[in-house]
Structure formats: C-alpha cells, structure tokens
Motif scaffolding. Structure first.
Motif, PDB file in Angstrom:
ATOM      1  N   THR A 478     102.894  56.751   4.054  1.00 37.69           N
ATOM      2  CA  THR A 478     101.737  56.499   4.911  1.00 37.69           C
ATOM      3  C   THR A 478     100.952  55.293   4.421  1.00 37.69           C
ATOM      4  OG1 THR A 478     100.426  58.054   3.607  1.00 37.69           O
ATOM      5  CG2 THR A 478     101.536  58.909   5.573  1.00 37.69           C
ATOM      6  N   LEU A 479     100.256  54.671   5.359  1.00 37.20           N
ATOM      7  CA  LEU A 479      99.415  53.506   5.074  1.00 37.20           C
ATOM      8  C   LEU A 479      97.951  53.893   5.216  1.00 37.20           C
ATOM      9  CD1 LEU A 479     101.271  50.619   6.929  1.00 37.20           C
ATOM     10  CD2 LEU A 479     100.681  50.625   4.522  1.00 37.20           C
ATOM     11  N   ALA A 480      97.101  53.136   4.545  1.00 35.45           N
ATOM     12  CA  ALA A 480      95.657  53.345   4.648  1.00 35.45           C
ATOM     13  C   ALA A 480      94.987  52.014   4.933  1.00 35.45           C
ATOM     14  CB  ALA A 480      95.119  53.961   3.353  1.00 35.45           C
ATOM     15  N   ALA A 481      93.754  52.067   5.405  1.00 33.25           N
ATOM     16  CA  ALA A 481      92.999  50.848   5.682  1.00 33.25           C
ATOM     17  C   ALA A 481      92.896  50.008   4.421  1.00 33.25           C
ATOM     18  CB  ALA A 481      91.615  51.200   6.208  1.00 33.25           C
ATOM     19  N   GLY A 482      93.075  48.686   4.606  1.00 35.16           N
ATOM     20  CA  GLY A 482      93.006  47.771   3.475  1.00 35.16           C
ATOM     21  C   GLY A 482      94.354  47.410   2.893  1.00 35.16           C
ATOM     22  N   GLU A 483      95.396  48.142   3.224  1.00 40.11           N
ATOM     23  CA  GLU A 483      96.739  47.834   2.722  1.00 40.11           C
ATOM     24  C   GLU A 483      97.416  46.824   3.653  1.00 40.11           C
ATOM     25  OE1 GLU A 483      99.284  51.065   1.607  1.00 40.11           O
ATOM     26  OE2 GLU A 483      97.589  52.423   1.350  1.00 40.11           O
ATOM     27  N   PRO A 484      98.317  45.996   3.097  1.00 40.79           N
ATOM     28  CA  PRO A 484      99.055  45.041   3.945  1.00 40.79           C
ATOM     29  C   PRO A 484      99.956  45.789   4.926  1.00 40.79           C
ATOM     30  CG  PRO A 484      99.218  44.454   1.616  1.00 40.79           C
ATOM     31  CD  PRO A 484      98.620  45.822   1.668  1.00 40.79           C
ATOM     32  N   ALA A 485     100.006  45.301   6.148  1.00 38.61           N
ATOM     33  CA  ALA A 485     100.924  45.882   7.130  1.00 38.61           C
ATOM     34  C   ALA A 485     102.357  45.581   6.702  1.00 38.61           C
ATOM     35  CB  ALA A 485     100.652  45.308   8.513  1.00 38.61           C
ATOM     36  N   ARG A 486     103.242  46.508   6.916  1.00 43.16           N
ATOM     37  CA  ARG A 486     104.626  46.332   6.477  1.00 43.16           C
ATOM     38  C   ARG A 486     105.384  45.466   7.474  1.00 43.16           C
ATOM     39  NH1 ARG A 486     104.400  52.528   4.513  1.00 43.16           N
ATOM     40  NH2 ARG A 486     103.440  52.077   2.493  1.00 43.16           N
ATOM     41  N   ARG A 487     106.056  44.446   6.965  1.00 49.94           N
ATOM     42  CA  ARG A 487     106.732  43.463   7.810  1.00 49.94           C
ATOM     43  C   ARG A 487     108.039  44.039   8.349  1.00 49.94           C
ATOM     44  NH1 ARG A 487     103.803  38.890   6.064  1.00 49.94           N
ATOM     45  NH2 ARG A 487     101.898  39.802   5.185  1.00 49.94           N
ATOM     46  N   PHE A 488     108.373  43.648   9.573  1.00 49.90           N
ATOM     47  CA  PHE A 488     109.633  44.070  10.171  1.00 49.90           C
ATOM     48  C   PHE A 488     110.066  43.025  11.179  1.00 49.90           C
ATOM     49  CE2 PHE A 488     106.208  45.905  12.720  1.00 49.90           C
ATOM     50  CZ  PHE A 488     106.543  45.474  13.995  1.00 49.90           C
ATOM     51  N   THR A 489     111.341  43.011  11.477  1.00 45.63           N
ATOM     52  CA  THR A 489     111.921  42.164  12.514  1.00 45.63           C
ATOM     53  C   THR A 489     112.848  43.033  13.346  1.00 45.63           C
ATOM     54  OG1 THR A 489     111.834  40.195  11.101  1.00 45.63           O
ATOM     55  CG2 THR A 489     113.309  40.119  13.015  1.00 45.63           C
ATOM     56  N   ALA A 490     112.705  42.988  14.658  1.00 43.67           N
ATOM     57  CA  ALA A 490     113.501  43.863  15.520  1.00 43.67           C
ATOM     58  C   ALA A 490     113.625  43.244  16.904  1.00 43.67           C
ATOM     59  CB  ALA A 490     112.862  45.246  15.617  1.00 43.67           C
ATOM     60  N   ALA A 491     114.587  43.747  17.684  1.00 43.52           N
ATOM     61  CA  ALA A 491     114.795  43.288  19.059  1.00 43.52           C
ATOM     62  C   ALA A 491     113.912  44.089  20.008  1.00 43.52           C
ATOM     63  CB  ALA A 491     116.255  43.436  19.459  1.00 43.52           C
ATOM     64  N   THR A 492     113.277  43.403  20.944  1.00 40.14           N
ATOM     65  CA  THR A 492     112.421  44.063  21.924  1.00 40.14           C
ATOM     66  C   THR A 492     113.250  44.520  23.127  1.00 40.14           C
ATOM     67  OG1 THR A 492     111.897  41.988  23.050  1.00 40.14           O
ATOM     68  CG2 THR A 492     110.479  42.638  21.220  1.00 40.14           C
ATOM     69  N   LEU A 493     112.599  45.199  24.042  1.00 40.77           N
ATOM     70  CA  LEU A 493     113.273  45.749  25.213  1.00 40.77           C
ATOM     71  C   LEU A 493     113.898  44.653  26.069  1.00 40.77           C
ATOM     72  CD1 LEU A 493     113.841  48.357  26.798  1.00 40.77           C
ATOM     73  CD2 LEU A 493     111.690  48.002  27.998  1.00 40.77           C
ATOM     74  N   ASP A 494     113.273  43.466  26.121  1.00 37.53           N
ATOM     75  CA  ASP A 494     113.813  42.375  26.930  1.00 37.53           C
ATOM     76  C   ASP A 494     114.756  41.463  26.149  1.00 37.53           C
ATOM     77  OD1 ASP A 494     112.056  41.065  25.296  1.00 37.53           O
ATOM     78  OD2 ASP A 494     110.707  40.389  26.881  1.00 37.53           O
ATOM     79  N   GLY A 495     115.176  41.900  24.948  1.00 33.42           N
ATOM     80  CA  GLY A 495     116.183  41.159  24.196  1.00 33.42           C
ATOM     81  C   GLY A 495     115.654  40.100  23.262  1.00 33.42           C
ATOM     82  N   GLN A 496     114.346  39.920  23.201  1.00 35.60           N
ATOM     83  CA  GLN A 496     113.776  38.936  22.285  1.00 35.60           C
ATOM     84  C   GLN A 496     113.683  39.509  20.867  1.00 35.60           C
ATOM     85  OE1 GLN A 496     112.799  35.641  23.543  1.00 35.60           O
ATOM     86  NE2 GLN A 496     114.169  36.566  25.026  1.00 35.60           N
ATOM     87  N   THR A 497     113.693  38.614  19.882  1.00 32.90           N
ATOM     88  CA  THR A 497     113.505  39.043  18.496  1.00 32.90           C
ATOM     89  C   THR A 497     112.031  38.903  18.135  1.00 32.90           C
ATOM     90  OG1 THR A 497     115.733  38.388  17.878  1.00 32.90           O
ATOM     91  CG2 THR A 497     114.148  38.630  16.096  1.00 32.90           C
TER      92      THR A 497
END
Length: 658
Positions: A478-497
C-alpha cells in the motif's frame, strides 16, 4: 380497416417474433427487454378482459356485493396498470399489477361473508397464475417472493377466517389439510414457473446469439470489402500507372526505361496475386487471430521495393514532368545493415498504408521522408527494436484527436468534410499488424498545416526474448500520502503506450476499477465520464486501470466513450504495484451497502453480471501531484467504495489556477 388488422396482428405476434426485421433499430441488449414488455402487454390485456367477464358473471350469479365491488376495483386497478404498460413506466406497471392484484385476491378471503368457502379457495388458486407471471415478466427471484406471499396469505386466511360448514369433513377441522395442500401446490407451481422462465431466457439468449452472429457476419462482410478495396488500390494503381506511361511515352521512352516500368508493373501484379492468395483473409479484421510468419529481413531493400510499386503518376519521377502530377522528393534514410524480425507481407502492408496516407494528405510535390533507426524502449528493454518513420509536410493531425486515428473506421472530422476519400481502416490495420509483431505505432504532429505528421512504428530487431524480472524490481504494498507514485508503462484500450512519466508536470487522478461487467464499476465509469472533462479544464487528468481484458472492456465500457485513457490489466500487475487487494468481507459489505448503486446501474444500463473477475477485488483511487508524488491514497473498504467525488473536485479546484 386493414391498418387496424395489422396493428392487432402485430400486438399478438411481436412477443414471439424471431425475425430481425421486427426489432430493426433496437440494440441487441434491449431486444429481450422489449420482448418481455410486449409479452406483458399481451398477457395483462387478456387478463383484464377475463376480469371484466368475471365481474359480469359475479353480478349475474348474485355474488355478495362485497365480492362484486372487489372485482370491479380489481378491473379499474388493472386498467391503470395496463395504461402504465404503454408509457415509459413499463417495469413499474408490471410489478404493480402482479402484486396489486395479488393483494386484492388475498383480501377476498377476508371479505367473503361465508369465510373460507369453495369460492374463496378457487379464487386463492388464482394466486398460482401470478406466481407464473412473476417468473415470465419480472426477475426470476420474484417467483420465490410471490410463492412465499401466496403461502403466507393462504395460511393467514385459514387461521383467522371461519371455515364454511360445507367444507368440513365430519367432525374434523380440515384447515391443516387445506393449508398443506395449498402450500405444496404453490411450491410446485413455483418450480414449474422457474422452469418456464429458464426456458424462455435460454430461448431469448439463443435468439440474441443468432442476431449477434448475423450482424457480426454482415459487419465482417462489409469490413472485408473495405479491406480488399483499401489494400488492392495501391498495387492496382501501380500496375495501371506503369502500363499507361509505357503506352503514352511510346518511342520517347528508351528500352531501359520501358523495361524498368514493365518490371514495376509485374512486381505490382505479383503483389496483387500474393495478397489474393495469402494476405486477403478475414483474420486481419480480428486482432486476436492475425497470422504472423516472422523472419529476419533486410529493411532497406524491402522498403525500396515497396516504393517502386506505387503509381509513378502519384509519386512522380524525374523526367516525367508533365505526365506525372508532380515530382516528389521521397528520401530513404535506412542503413543497409539494418534488419528486423517481422513478417515481410505485413511490413509491406504497413508501409504501403503509411506512404499512401502521406501522399493523400500532403500537397503534390511536397517531400516525404522514410527513416529507420535502432530504437530503445524501456518497456521492451530485453528486445532491441527498430523504429520506422514516415514523415510528410501535409495538414498534420490535431494532438487531441491523434489517439482516435488508430481505431477502426475513425476519420478526423476535417477529413470527412474534405475532398480526400478514405475508409478509416488503414491505420487500424497498421496498429493491428504492428502489435501482432510485438511493436507499437504512434503519430507526432503539431496539427499545424504545412508542418505535417510523422507516423512511427517499432518492430523487434531480433526474436523477442522472454525475461522474468526479479520480484524485488517492482515495489508493491500500500501507498500513503507523500510517497512517490510507482512508475508503470502499459498499453491503453485504444492501443497507445502510456507511462506515468508522461504525466510529469500534471495532476493526475489514478483510479483502479473492478471488472468491466460489474455494475459498480459501470456506475463509477459513468461518473468519471461526466466529470473528467471539467477536471481536465481545471488541470486534472484522469487515468483508469481496469481488471478486465481488452475485449470485455470494449464491450461494457467503450460504449460510454470515456474521454480519458483506460488500461486493461487482467493480470493485475499494476494493481499489485499499488497494493490493491481483495476481500470477501468487502464483497459482502458492498452487496449490502451498495444496493442504491446497483439500482443506478440498472437505470443507466451499465455493467452486466455482478462481476466476471475477482469478486472480492476492492477499488482504489490516488491523487498524484505534478512531481508524481501521491497526495491522497484511498483504498476502498468494499467493492463499491471509491474516493468521494467532492474530494476530487476539491483537489482539482484547489490547484486549478496553478
């Protein structure tokens, strides 16, 4: 008179119609509901007619005035319900009739002066009819509600009303026997009603599947014709153009030039034959079924051969001024030693589509550049990639409309109203083929006329390697306020990265949704669709991650036309990154506390089944600052528990002026 006869015939036949023409213009999910409504009008109108006859018979048989008045009241009440069936309150009218008449029948046992008489028992038996109606016209669970109410009403009447002496069996009181018989009778009727309801539902589902198959075949046929027209145009025009130039130039064309043009015409003809024998198949219209036969290819000679297949009157060539439309400067910047691991036929289709678009949407004589280079992507670091780009100097693509271009049958509004013809299928085919070969495709453009567009796609340079990253490389929990958001890369519904880094400098609402078919998820998406444009104006972007795969997300969510990216994550990789969990207690709590949301889902016709994925998956929402730091981490306590909209509004308004 003939019109009246047709209307009466349609009234009696529509509930049982299986022809598609009867339901023309009705969405498939609505057909069963419309059929059920037509059946309700037919059944209830006939019952009202029977009730009118019953009133007449009661009056003629000198029934007690209370009984006659009750029957007249039931006719008036039924007429009101029938009126509702012809308005938009159809479901309400059905429920009101079934349970309203049920109450009136149950009361007859109390107002009959003879108490529990043979007449009263016969009227009570009519409750079985309304048990059957509950199964046919209302949700199937209502059968058991109607059965329970029927048994309870009968037993209560037996307990508190006197028994007609004519029904006594000597000195014994037969109330217990009558009550047991009626309870068993109603229970058997309920089982019969359930079987009939299941049978009707199965028949309706088979009809819907037949409709879906018929429409799918019709759509596939239309798409196939469009695809053939689109794919054959370039080689056909290349063949025709070269032959026509040989004829027009005649003696002015030397032997070498004639042989080159005839050779190009032959190459275009061979390309047509190859497409007819191997490429023109319906699989290309179904991304999951595309057949790819990859091999190691030298890219430079492949692209040069593709360019030579184009109609020389379109691309222009030095020495053909006055015959060709204009001389174009088409430059190739592809290293001779650059190779890709891909299907040569599919690469040809992609390049032909992109160059054809560049020719269509840029002025005659303007330059076109085709480049290729080695390319490194973080999301595919284990496999070296090659980027191929086609750049023109045409009208450009508005950045806000760029993601739509790679969807099927989508064209820019500017182009639809323009003189350039198109089907909106070319870039969709490119995306399908590129993704099937392990790459991705995108466009870069300012949208300013004259600056043009650059369409780029990637292909693997070598066979893709399978690499399993150590579990320690991806943070979880779990994350809490003040922590860095976790980076990710993924394909969207319309095929974009999409990468989280793309939103650096912007505020983001990152929301995690359950299965697309879940009614709770459907209502949440609907709310996001209503609010996301306003939040964007205030500087807050929305990104949604959903547990379902692409096909199910498109079926249930895409029709809502969300103005924000949605990432299908059926493996729950990003869910685990952000510590989103499941809870059976949370599922039970959601079922008890979120009945209002289920009602909203029914009214808005969003969602479908309760869920097709992890039943206990809990939603979560994160408000992320421009420096990609979590400002608010909200983990739902039940399956319908999201961050309140007022908190999101406050976050957007608070920073809206930044």
């Amino acid at each position: 008179m003939r019109a009246w006869w047709r209307a009466i015939r349609r009234f009696y036949t529509t509930p049982f119609a299986t022809e598609l023409s009867v339901w023309q213009g009705v969405a498939l999910p609505e057909i069963e509901s419309r059929r059920q409504e037509a059946l309700a009008r037919l059944i209830i109108s006939q019952l009202v007619a029977i009730q009118v006859v019953g009133v007449v018979l009661a009056a003629l048989s000198h029934s007690p005035p209370a009984i006659v008045i009750a029957q007249i009241a039931s006719v008036v009440f039924a007429a009101v319900c029938l009126f509702l069936l012809f308005t938009r309150f159809v479901k309400f009218g059905i429920a009101l009739y079934v349970y309203g008449i049920f109450v009136l029948i149950a009361l007859i046992g109390r107002i009959d002066p003879a108490g529990i008489s043979l007449r009263t028992m016969l009227v009570n038996i009519l409750l079985a009819l309304f048990i059957l109606l509950s199964g046919l016209l209302l949700p199937r669970w209502s059968i058991w509600l109607a059965t329970g109410l029927s048994i309870a009403a009968t037993l209560i009447n037996l307990a508190i009303s006197p028994l007609d002496p004519a029904l006594r069996l000597g000195s014994e009181d037969p109330k217990m026997l009558i009550g047991t018989f009626m309870a068993v009778f109603f229970f058997c009727i309920a089982l019969l009603g359930l079987l009939l309801a299941n049978s009707a539902a199965a028949g309706a589902r088979s009809i819907l599947r037949a409709y879906e198959q018929e429409r799918a075949l019709a759509d596939l046929k239309d798409q196939f014709i469009i695809y053939i027209n689109h794919e054959l145009r370039t080689p056909l025009m290349g063949l025709y153009g070269n032959v026509e130039l040989v004829r027009k130039l005649g003696d002015r064309l030397n032997a070498q030039g004639r042989n080159e043009m005839l050779e190009r015409a032959l190459q275009a003809g061979n390309a047509i034959l190859t497409m007819l024998s191997t490429t023109l198949d319906s699989d290309i219209l179904k991304p999951e079924a595309v057949q790819i036969r990859p091999e190691s290819l030298a890219l430079a000679p492949l692209v040069r051969g593709i360019i030579e297949r184009f109609d020389p009157r379109e691309i222009g060539e030095p020495g053909l001024e006055g015959i060709a439309f204009a001389t174009r400067d088409i430059t190739l910047s592809i290293p001779d030693d650059l190779t890709v691991y891909a299907d040569p036929l599919r690469v040809q289709q992609i390049v032909i589509n992109l160059v054809s678009n560049a020719l269509k949407y840029s002025p005659s004589g303007s330059p076109i550049s085709i480049r290729a280079e080695r390319w490194h992507e973080e999301s595919a670091a284990a496999t070296p990639m090659v980027r191929i780009s086609v750049q023109d100097a045409g009208l450009g693509v508005p950045p806000s409309e760029a993601p739509k271009l790679f969807q099927r049958f989508v064209r820019l509004e500017r182009d639809i109203a323009g003189s350039v013809r198109g089907t909106g299928v070319g870039l969709y085919l490119c995306r399908t083929l590129v993704e099937a070969m392990g790459g991705r495709i995108w466009v870069q453009s300012t949208g300013k006329p004259g600056e043009g567009s650059t369409f780029s796609f990637t292909l693997p340079q070598t066979p893709p390697a399978i690499v399993i990253a150590p579990a320690t490389e991806v943070a979880t929990g779990t994350l809490a306020a003040g922590e860095p958001a976790r980076r990710f890369t993924a394909a969207t519904l319309d095929g974009q990265t999409l990468s989280l880094e793309d939103y650096a400098g912007k505020r983001v609402l990152l929301t995690f949704l359950r299965a697309a078919s879940c009614p709770l998820c459907g209502v949440q998406v609907w709310q996001l669709v209503q609010n996301a444009p306003r939040w964007r104006q205030q500087g807050l972007e929305t990104v949604a991650v959903i547990e379902s795969d692409r096909a199910e997300t498109q079926r249930y969510v895409e029709r809502l036309q969300p103005p924000f990216p949605i990432i299908p994550d059926p493996q729950k990789r990003i869910f685990r990154q952000y510590g989103v969990t499941s809870s059976l207690f949370g599922m039970a709590r959601g079922l008890l506390l979120r009945l209002g949301i289920y009602y909203q889902a029914w009214r808005k016709r969003v969602g479908g089944r309760i869920s097709s994925g992890d039943l206990g998956l809990l939603p979560a929402d994160f408000l992320i600052s421009p420096d990609l730091v979590v400002q608010r981490a909200y983990y739902g306590k039940d399956t319908g528990d999201h961050l309140p909209l007022r908190e999101i509004d406050a976050f957007a308004e608070e920073h809206g002026g930044e």
